[in-house]
Design a protein around this motif. Structure first.
Motif, mmCIF file in Angstrom:
data_model
loop_
_atom_site.group_PDB
_atom_site.id
_atom_site.type_symbol
_atom_site.label_atom_id
_atom_site.label_comp_id
_atom_site.label_asym_id
_atom_site.label_seq_id
_atom_site.Cartn_x
_atom_site.Cartn_y
_atom_site.Cartn_z
ATOM 1 N N ARG A 166 0.827 -1.212 0.000
ATOM 2 C CA ARG A 166 0.000 0.000 0.000
ATOM 3 C C ARG A 166 0.855 1.254 0.000
ATOM 4 O O ARG A 166 0.558 2.214 -0.710
ATOM 5 N N ILE A 167 1.910 1.252 0.788
ATOM 6 C CA ILE A 167 2.792 2.416 0.849
ATOM 7 C C ILE A 167 3.474 2.624 -0.497
ATOM 8 O O ILE A 167 3.576 3.757 -0.982
ATOM 9 N N GLU A 168 3.914 1.541 -1.128
ATOM 10 C CA GLU A 168 4.577 1.658 -2.427
ATOM 11 C C GLU A 168 3.627 2.125 -3.522
ATOM 12 O O GLU A 168 4.064 2.702 -4.507
ATOM 13 N N LYS A 169 2.347 1.879 -3.347
ATOM 14 C CA LYS A 169 1.368 2.342 -4.335
ATOM 15 C C LYS A 169 0.932 3.780 -4.084
ATOM 16 O O LYS A 169 0.137 4.322 -4.832
ATOM 17 N N GLY A 170 1.436 4.402 -3.005
ATOM 18 C CA GLY A 170 1.162 5.815 -2.791
ATOM 19 C C GLY A 170 0.296 6.141 -1.597
ATOM 20 O O GLY A 170 0.031 7.307 -1.333
ATOM 21 N N GLN A 171 -0.183 5.133 -0.875
ATOM 22 C CA GLN A 171 -0.999 5.414 0.303
ATOM 23 C C GLN A 171 -0.101 5.983 1.403
ATOM 24 O O GLN A 171 1.031 5.547 1.589
ATOM 25 N N GLN A 172 -0.602 6.974 2.123
ATOM 26 C CA GLN A 172 0.179 7.603 3.178
ATOM 27 C C GLN A 172 0.327 6.657 4.367
ATOM 28 O O GLN A 172 -0.672 6.191 4.904
ATOM 29 N N PRO A 173 1.559 6.405 4.808
ATOM 30 C CA PRO A 173 1.761 5.513 5.953
ATOM 31 C C PRO A 173 1.512 6.241 7.267
ATOM 32 O O PRO A 173 1.616 7.469 7.344
ATOM 33 N N GLY A 174 1.205 5.484 8.284
ATOM 34 C CA GLY A 174 1.044 6.042 9.609
ATOM 35 C C GLY A 174 2.400 6.342 10.225
ATOM 36 O O GLY A 174 3.449 5.959 9.702
ATOM 37 N N LEU A 175 2.386 7.019 11.356
ATOM 38 C CA LEU A 175 3.620 7.424 12.007
ATOM 39 C C LEU A 175 4.460 6.221 12.428
ATOM 40 O O LEU A 175 5.678 6.204 12.237
ATOM 41 N N GLU A 176 3.815 5.193 12.961
ATOM 42 C CA GLU A 176 4.565 3.996 13.382
ATOM 43 C C GLU A 176 5.196 3.292 12.188
ATOM 44 O O GLU A 176 6.325 2.812 12.270
ATOM 45 N N SER A 177 4.485 3.239 11.074
ATOM 46 C CA SER A 177 5.045 2.632 9.858
ATOM 47 C C SER A 177 6.236 3.445 9.370
ATOM 48 O O SER A 177 7.265 2.881 8.973
ATOM 49 N N LEU A 178 6.095 4.781 9.406
ATOM 50 C CA LEU A 178 7.210 5.636 8.994
ATOM 51 C C LEU A 178 8.432 5.429 9.882
ATOM 52 O O LEU A 178 9.561 5.386 9.397
#
Length: 162
Positions: free
Chosen positions: A30-42
């Motif tokens: 999802r992140i690679e497709k452009g969805q904004q990640p949450g703070l913990e994922s970042l």
């Protein structure tokens, strides 16, 4: 998209990045497709790539030094186009593999159930024609209605001469 570029630069698969970061493979996709990640994922991704969170977010308030450093991680339009083309080629090869697996299965079913009439030839023929058209479109073998044609049509609609 920057995550995908960083991952590919390291030579990691999505599964490897998932294991290293503690995120699920689906979250990485999802992140690679452009969805904004949450703070913990970042935070997890920043730790894995040894970057700051702002480098992963693409902060717009940067100094000149930060911009030079960030340009090494930015995904250019050519790279985005290359990713798009690779996805199209991967889709074609997936289609080809499905064809190569399912058609022999159909022939096996046909020969087992009704060997006097070979009906599996018809799906092989129809699907094969579709596969050929898929290859023509993906590999730009026939440039009918391709990007050059589109550009000419847009210029024509705008009343400009080429």
């Amino acid at each position: 998209m920057i995550v995908k570029k960083l991952r590919l630069q390291k030579g990691w698969s999505q599964e490897q990045l998932s294991q290293l970061s503690g995120l699920s493979i689906r979250t990485i996709q999802r992140i690679e497709k452009g969805q904004q990640p949450g703070l913990e994922s970042l935070k997890s991704l920043a730790a894995v790539f040894e970057l700051s969170i702002t480098d992963l977010q693409g902060d717009t308030d940067m100094t000149t030094h930060d911009m030079e450093e960030k340009s090494a991680y930015a995904v250019s339009s050519e790279e985005q186009l290359a990713f798009y083309r690779v996805r199209k080629i991967r889709g074609f090869y997936a289609h080809l593999m499905q064809y190569c697996v399912i058609i022999p299965v159909l022939f096996g079913i046909n020969l087992f159930t009704n060997p006097s009439y070979i009906w599996a030839f018809w799906p092989m023929l129809g699907w094969g024609i579709g596969l050929v058209f898929h290859a023509l479109r993906v590999f730009n073998i026939i440039k009918l209605f391709g990007p050059e044609w589109e550009k000419k049509q847009v210029e024509k609609q705008l009343g400009r001469k080429l």
